[in-house]
Design an enzyme around this catalytic site. Structure first.
Site, short mmCIF file in Angstrom:
data_model
loop_
_atom_site.label_atom_id
_atom_site.label_comp_id
_atom_site.label_asym_id
_atom_site.label_seq_id
_atom_site.Cartn_x
_atom_site.Cartn_y
_atom_site.Cartn_z
N HIS A 221 -11.82 -5.48 9.33
CA HIS A 221 -12.23 -5.23 7.95
C HIS A 221 -13.60 -4.55 7.84
CE1 HIS A 221 -9.25 -8.47 7.51
NE2 HIS A 221 -9.08 -8.07 6.29
N GLU B 234 0.81 -1.22 0.00
CA GLU B 234 0.00 0.00 0.00
C GLU B 234 0.85 1.27 0.00
OE1 GLU B 234 -0.80 -2.65 1.78
OE2 GLU B 234 -2.83 -3.15 1.11
#
Lengths: 325, 352
Positions: A125, A56
């Site tokens: 999540h 990322e």
């Protein structure tokens, strides 16, 4: 007007149309465009549609550098929490570089991520982290709640010369709605009144707009007229539209999937307190409870706001007299 | 080739080389004079420079050697220790110094300061003050060059400390996978802020050069004497050729020694700040190390070589040095006279 277009398809449509419009738009992320059968890859080729490793920091940082030098990258990050491993790039790089350069460079970058996946994804999540980004000058944050807004705000995000975090509620992915054909741009920074009403203002974000509209429908049957305001953009926030509605109805319920003290609702409550003082008699926040998102279904349902909690909060504020405008 | 033509072309080459060597020496001296002036300003004009400034004295051979291979439109993406690079690109020293002073005539109108110089008109898009993060930005500039097929390459400079950041590893991996046109110049000045690199680098601990990290990405890696601009030029030229040919990134470790401390002393206003002694002395009590590396001062060594090779005479070297000193002094005076920004200008440039 495409009737019944899915939310996810509306996003994809906007990306495809913008990539057709502007050769500088590139699109990459993890686990996408993996085979030559991929329709985006077929249409735009492997220079502009790329697969990225699980990196990322580099994915976002490369997007920033590419944006500084002439491309308009869209980085597919899948889940908003994945940005947390690269938060320097999101918070301390993308929104600061233009300012530090005295306006010499710009960073036209879109960071696309889903959020709030309340389907048993447990503690890492399913969270809502937009509050960490909506207070960062230089960074724009959009949260579309309908397929039409999903298309229009994606187009706007790609065309914007500032970095834009595009957050889509996972729970709306399969929802269908009317989506205008062809060029359709929803301006960033403009709230939308999703339902007009006179007794109470419900400000709701993302997935919560859908729940607020369902609650308003139920309340209407009981004779309560609720106005549902969708900010659509959290940064920069359309304070005027929200405050005007609050002043009009005199009662406010703020609905946010985030925990109370890290919610956009808390920020909006502050704006209403300052700008609608004397006009609003009652305000309630319906937010997630102060817990991480649990795995098991009854636990998850308990933590996250729902229609019943909204109806209950509206009835509580209705017990207060509205201030005469 | 007929003998006469060969002789003439050899002569021409000598002349071109001499011009380039003089250009290189000039740029190195301009960088050194600029950094020395910044240091002096802390003493002569206390309070004029705020925050944290980081100097590139000692890095001149690495900067100029690498950039001597650059073509006009190639991108240059250094770290926050960024004064040297735009000097080579031709950015006016006046605007650079004014930025270090936080003045309106600064390159960034006083919004960036010493750590955040930017001159995109000369292909220097800006820097990050967070160690290692700009390696990803530089890699992104290489993506732009590749997608646009512009023929540009990127010179990405960063320190030994930055090579321990995730951004370094992630970026080099992606650049290798995508075969991006970029040269990573790892400037090993031997100290990551205040810590000697032997205390924090796995390759160093094992007695290996830091360029060994290239092996992890299956790309070429080389270590070169970063006090010798011609040696740097030779190695970087190879890496640049590879990038231009579309074969992807390389990692070049230029090993030299930072001649000033990491930055000026961190103080809280109104306590004045200036440059302390080098960490070798101030932290580790190792004056011997510091004195040893001072004898390898890239400018002194290059000057002696050019005199010996008759590329320069004592007189022409002095002319170059005097011109650089005058240019930097003019920049200081310009910056001192430049107005401070008006407070309300602070809300400009937030959004594009």
């Amino acid at each position: 007007m495409a009737k019944g277009m899915m939310y996810a398809d509306a996003i994809a449509t906007a990306i495809i149309e913008e990539m057709q419009r502007d050769p500088n738009v590139v699109f990459y992320g993890q686990n996408m465009a993996m085979t030559e059968r991929d329709p985006m890859l077929k249409k735009f080729g492997k220079e502009r549609v790329r697969i990225a490793p699980i990196s990322e920091t580099a994915e976002i940082g490369i997007g920033i550098g590419a944006a500084m030098t002439g491309l308009r990258p869209i980085v597919e990050l899948w889940m908003s929490e994945f940005m947390l491993v690269a938060f320097d790039q999101v918070i301390n790089e993308a929104p600061r570089l233009r300012y530090m350069s005295g306006g010499q460079v710009s960073v036209p970058l879109v960071l696309k991520a889903g959020y709030g996946f309340c389907a048993g994804w447990a503690g890492q999540h399913s969270n809502v982290i937009y509050h960490t980004m909506m207070g960062i000058p230089g960074l724009k944050v959009v949260v579309p709640s309908t397929p039409a807004d999903a298309k229009g705000l994606m187009a706007a995000a790609i065309r914007d010369d500032s970095p834009v975090v595009y957050l889509h509620p996972y729970m709306l992915t399969l929802d269908k709605g009317e989506v205008p054909d062809g060029e359709y741009v929803v301006p960033i920074g403009v709230a939308d009144i999703k339902r007009a009403g006179t007794d109470v203002t419900i400000v709701a974000i993302g997935w919560m707009v859908k729940k607020a509209l369902a609650a308003a429908e139920r309340l209407a049957k009981e004779g309560i007229s609720a106005e549902v305001v969708d900010p659509r953009t959290l940064a920069p926030l359309d304070v005027a539209t929200i405050v005007n509605s609050a002043k009009k109805t005199g009662r406010v319920v703020l609905v946010d999937q985030a925990p109370r003290h890290s919610s956009a609702a808390a920020v909006i409550a502050g704006e209403i307190a300052e700008h609608a003082v004397g006009c609003v008699n009652a305000l309630r926040m319906v937010t997630a409870l102060d817990a991480p998102i649990p795995y098991s279904e009854p636990l998850e349902n308990y933590v996250v706001p729902n229609e019943d909690k909204i109806v209950e909060a509206v009835k509580a504020v209705m017990a207060h007299e509205a201030v005469a405008a | 080739m007929p003998q006469k033509t060969a002789k003439r072309s050899a002569l021409r080459r000598v002349k071109t080389d001499s011009n380039r060597l003089r250009w290189m020496y000039t740029q190195m001296v301009r960088i050194r004079e600029f950094e020395e002036a910044v240091k002096r300003v802390f003493i002569e004009h206390p309070g004029v420079i705020r925050g944290h400034s980081h100097l590139g004295d000692g890095a001149e051979a690495s900067i100029v050697g690498a950039l001597s291979t650059r073509r006009d439109t190639d991108f240059v993406m250094p770290s926050y220790r960024c004064h040297g690079y735009p000097i080579v690109l031709g950015t006016p020293l006046r605007n650079m110094m004014a930025e270090v002073f936080g003045r309106r005539d600064g390159l960034c109108h006083g919004f960036g300061g010493s750590m955040h110089l930017a001159d995109p008109s000369r292909y220097f898009p800006g820097t990050s003050g967070i160690i290692g993060q700009s390696i990803a930005h530089a890699t992104g500039a290489a993506l732009t060059a590749q997608v646009k097929k512009s023929g540009q390459i990127v010179y990405c400079f960063f320190g030994d400390g930055a090579s321990k950041q995730g951004a370094f590893f992630e970026s080099l991996n992606m650049a290798a996978v995508w075969k991006l046109p970029i040269v990573y110049v790892l400037e090993n000045n031997q100290y990551q802020a205040y810590t000697h690199f032997s205390l924090e680098d796995a390759n160093a601990v094992a007695g290996d050069p830091l360029s060994k990290k290239a092996e992890a990405f299956s790309i070429p890696g080389a270590t070169v004497d970063g006090t010798d601009p011609e040696a740097v030029r030779k190695v970087v030229a190879k890496a640049a050729d590879r990038a231009r040919a579309g074969h992807g990134p390389s990692l070049v470790e230029t090993k030299f020694y930072r001649l000033s401390a990491h930055g000026n002393v961190i103080t809280v206003p109104p306590l004045p700040t200036q440059f302390p002694e080098h960490e070798a002395v101030a932290v580790y009590g190792n004056r011997k190390e510091f004195e040893h590396w001072k004898t390898k001062d890239p400018i002194k060594r290059f000057r002696a070589r050019l005199l010996k090779n008759r590329v320069l005479t004592e007189a022409s070297a002095k002319r170059i040095e005097a011109a650089a000193r005058a240019e930097v002094e003019d920049a200081v005076q310009f910056a001192l006279a430049s107005p401070l920004p008006a407070p309300e200008e602070a809300l400009q440039y937030v959004y594009a």
